[in-house]
Design a protein around this motif. Structure first.
Motif, PDB file in Angstrom:
ATOM      1  N   ASP A 233     -89.601 -48.471  61.027  1.00 46.76           N
ATOM      2  CA  ASP A 233     -89.935 -49.351  62.146  1.00 46.76           C
ATOM      3  C   ASP A 233     -90.929 -48.625  63.050  1.00 46.76           C
ATOM      4  O   ASP A 233     -90.550 -47.740  63.814  1.00 46.76           O
ATOM      5  N   VAL A 234     -92.193 -48.999  62.943  1.00 42.98           N
ATOM      6  CA  VAL A 234     -93.220 -48.302  63.732  1.00 42.98           C
ATOM      7  C   VAL A 234     -93.373 -48.898  65.116  1.00 42.98           C
ATOM      8  O   VAL A 234     -94.132 -48.389  65.933  1.00 42.98           O
ATOM      9  N   PHE A 235     -92.651 -49.988  65.384  1.00 43.59           N
ATOM     10  CA  PHE A 235     -92.848 -50.668  66.664  1.00 43.59           C
ATOM     11  C   PHE A 235     -91.769 -50.327  67.693  1.00 43.59           C
ATOM     12  O   PHE A 235     -91.761 -50.882  68.789  1.00 43.59           O
ATOM     13  N   SER A 236     -90.855 -49.484  67.319  1.00 41.09           N
ATOM     14  CA  SER A 236     -89.831 -49.062  68.271  1.00 41.09           C
ATOM     15  C   SER A 236     -90.050 -47.599  68.622  1.00 41.09           C
ATOM     16  O   SER A 236     -90.444 -46.794  67.770  1.00 41.09           O
TER      17      SER A 236
END
Lengths: 162, 448
Positions: free
Chosen positions: B443-446
């Motif tokens: 998860d690169v968006f957290s």
């Protein structure tokens, strides 16, 4: 300035203007879809660099003002924008490529948004890449404020019009 | 360096007798002990029976029909759960190395199981549960698939061959007067090798793949054989991708042009393939992978090469990762070393080119692999059908996860896929893997 010099000067200006402004003419599509009178500035997280489209595109999730997360829609999914820029080879020579902007990269960019309000735009001015995911901008700031940032192009981020 | 006269005679004879689709696989003997070319092929794909349950036909492609639907082969004990009965193939990883998990069907046979013609029912009356078995006693050995050379990278391999050639007085710097002009012409290349996937058991292929790429191959096998949701690249006019150069359905007729500075190989059935071999050039080595041009992965890579007399040795890099349906996926790290050796008849007339290709992709393969095939020369450029440049206009669209032909005037909902993120898998995962437990993605968006 005599008349000859004045005409020569005008021709020179016209030539430079032709070279500079000719870029859209050489492009794969018209840029009339974008509102060139509007500017928006984002800091976001790279979802994907797509080098195979008309012009290189970066799909990114927009970061919140606090820069500690990304904006999400009602389903909890990241709000994804697209910024279109020059051709892939041209952009790679400026340092923008699949390899230099891997998924998860935090960066800042200004763009001329689409006239129809859809989440995409045409890049305007330089871009700034944050040095890493743990070195993000402060509240409301962009990557150009972070020590160790990488600048793509010269100058500063344009001022947003809205 | 020419292939031995005996081998040329065999190849020429086979071509005359069987036509261009069946020419013995033969690695060209360089005439000396090379560090990185000419190692004998352990098994000619044309030897033995056909294909593990695919369509009927010869060697590398087709043949043995296996057993009828619903019939387990004699002496074989079926697994309690297999590809055709599972509710979550991801959980079955421990079974993937057992050919019974695929009911001994090759990936080509699995791909064809729903699309067979009338009279070739291999699904039975309650598909996919009743899907037929392929021949369990048939396989192509892993030892004949992996590279016989000690190199771990294409760079090591290419540089060793270059150094070897220098030691022999090369590389040969051809002029227009000396370059092997008789290479220029039209060729036919069939799928007479393991990568056509018609004879090799799925677990054997999986054994050369990394864990992630094993998962990808099984995922496709499941959706070809069980959900019947094939997502072939050319059905949507997507690019074919680099490895389709070695797949029989993607390339048959080839055109080769030879000049001292550039050798160009063109081919294509549903899309265009062009390999430009830049003679004597060197790669830029300052990027993630070696490249000639800008830092942009190219669908068919960039290629440099040199001549050792009339043998052409090449190195291809900067390749866009993609897939071959019914075969394997590859990453942007894929690189190849390829050796093209002419074979001639007793009068010295060129009969074709033998191509030995070694594939290096540390993300996809646990060790390098090799494909050996032949280009049989059909004619010069003054005769035969001209090369066709293909423009693909899309008529099949993804509708709710199913490839569907659409007529002019129809209005459809269309979801734009992330083309750099395995679009075929996005379709499967959105529609046809509900309830399955896929490996979690980063998860690169957290941010913590």
């Amino acid at each position: 300035m005599n008349r000859h010099t004045h005409v020569t000067g005008l021709l020179g200006v016209a030539l430079v203007a032709t070279i500079v402004l000719a870029v859209p003419v050489k492009a794969h599509h018209s840029f009339a879809m974008y509102d060139m009178g509007a500017t928006r500035v984002f800091t976001g997280v790279v979802d994907r660099v797509d080098p195979a489209v008309n012009h290189l595109g970066i799909f990114f999730a927009v970061m919140n003002e606090a820069r500690d997360g990304v904006l999400r829609n009602e389903k909890g999914e990241p709000v994804i924008w697209t910024v279109e820029m020059g051709g892939s080879a041209q952009m790679a020579r400026q340092g923008v490529s699949v390899n230099t902007f891997p998924r998860g990269t935090v960066f800042s960019v200004a763009l001329h948004p689409l006239r129809n309000g859809e989440p995409a735009g045409s890049r305007e001015g330089p871009m700034f890449k944050c040095p890493d995911r743990n070195s993000r901008p402060a509240l409301g700031k962009h990557c150009d404020s972070v020590e160790g940032h990488v600048a793509i192009g010269s100058g500063t981020l344009p001022t947003p019009t809205k | 360096m020419r292939i031995g006269a005996w081998a040329a005679a065999v190849l020429a004879g086979a071509f005359l007798v069987f036509g261009p689709s069946l020419v013995a696989q033969q690695v060209a003997d360089p005439g000396f002990q090379s560090v990185g070319r000419g190692a004998p092929l352990l098994v000619d794909i044309n030897e033995g029976a056909g294909d593990g349950g695919g369509r009927g036909g010869r060697g590398g492609g087709r043949g043995n029909q296996g057993t009828p639907p619903g019939v387990t082969p004699e002496g074989i004990e079926a697994l309690p759960v297999d590809l055709f009965t599972t509710t979550d193939f991801y959980k079955d990883r421990a079974l993937w190395s057992d050919q019974r998990y695929f009911r001994c069907n090759t990936s080509t046979a699995i791909e064809n199981i729903w699309g067979m013609g009338r009279g070739s029912n291999r699904l039975g009356d309650d598909p996919p549960r009743t899907a037929a078995w392929g021949p369990c006693d048939q396989d192509y050995p892993r030892e004949a698939i992996v590279s016989p050379y000690p190199f771990q990278t294409a760079q090591e391999h290419y540089e060793a061959l270059l150094e070897e050639t220098r030691g022999r007085g090369g590389p040969t710097e051809h002029t227009y007067a000396t370059v092997p002009n008789d290479w220029t012409g039209r060729y036919f290349s069939s799928g007479q090798h393991w990568y056509n996937m018609g004879r090799v058991q799925v677990p054997t292929v999986l054994s050369v793949l990394t864990e992630e790429y094993q998962t990808r191959m099984v995922q496709e096998a499941y959706h070809q054989g069980v959900t019947n949701k094939p997502q072939w690249q050319s059905q949507y006019c997507w690019p074919e991708g680099f490895m389709r150069r070695w797949h029989a359905a993607a390339v048959r007729d080839h055109q080769i042009l030879v000049t001292p500075e550039l050798v160009q190989i063109s081919a294509g059935v549903a899309d265009n393939f062009m390999t430009n071999i830049h003679i004597g050039r060197e790669f830029e080595m300052d990027g993630v992978v070696p490249r000639l041009g800008a830092d942009v992965p190219r669908w068919y890579g960039e290629t440099i090469g040199f001549w050792d007399n009339d043998v052409l040795i090449t190195w291809t890099s900067n390749i866009q990762g993609w897939k071959v349906h019914a075969a394997t996926e590859h990453s942007n790290k894929m690189q190849t070393v390829e050796i093209y050796t002419p074979y001639r008849d007793d009068n010295g007339v060129l009969q074709g080119l033998q191509q030995e290709a070694i594939f290096y992709d540390p993300e996809a393969f646990v060790e390098p692999v090799r494909i050996v095939r032949n280009y049989a020369k059909r004619s010069g450029l003054a005769e035969g059908d001209p090369l066709v440049f293909i423009e693909c206009l899309q008529t099949i669209y993804e509708i709710d996860g199913t490839a569907t032909p659409i007529s002019p005037g129809q209005v459809i909902d269309y979801k734009v896929r992330d083309m750099m993120g395995r679009p075929w898998a996005q379709i499967w995962e959105e529609y046809w893997e509900h309830g399955m437990e896929r490996p979690e993605e980063e998860d690169v968006f957290s941010f913590d």
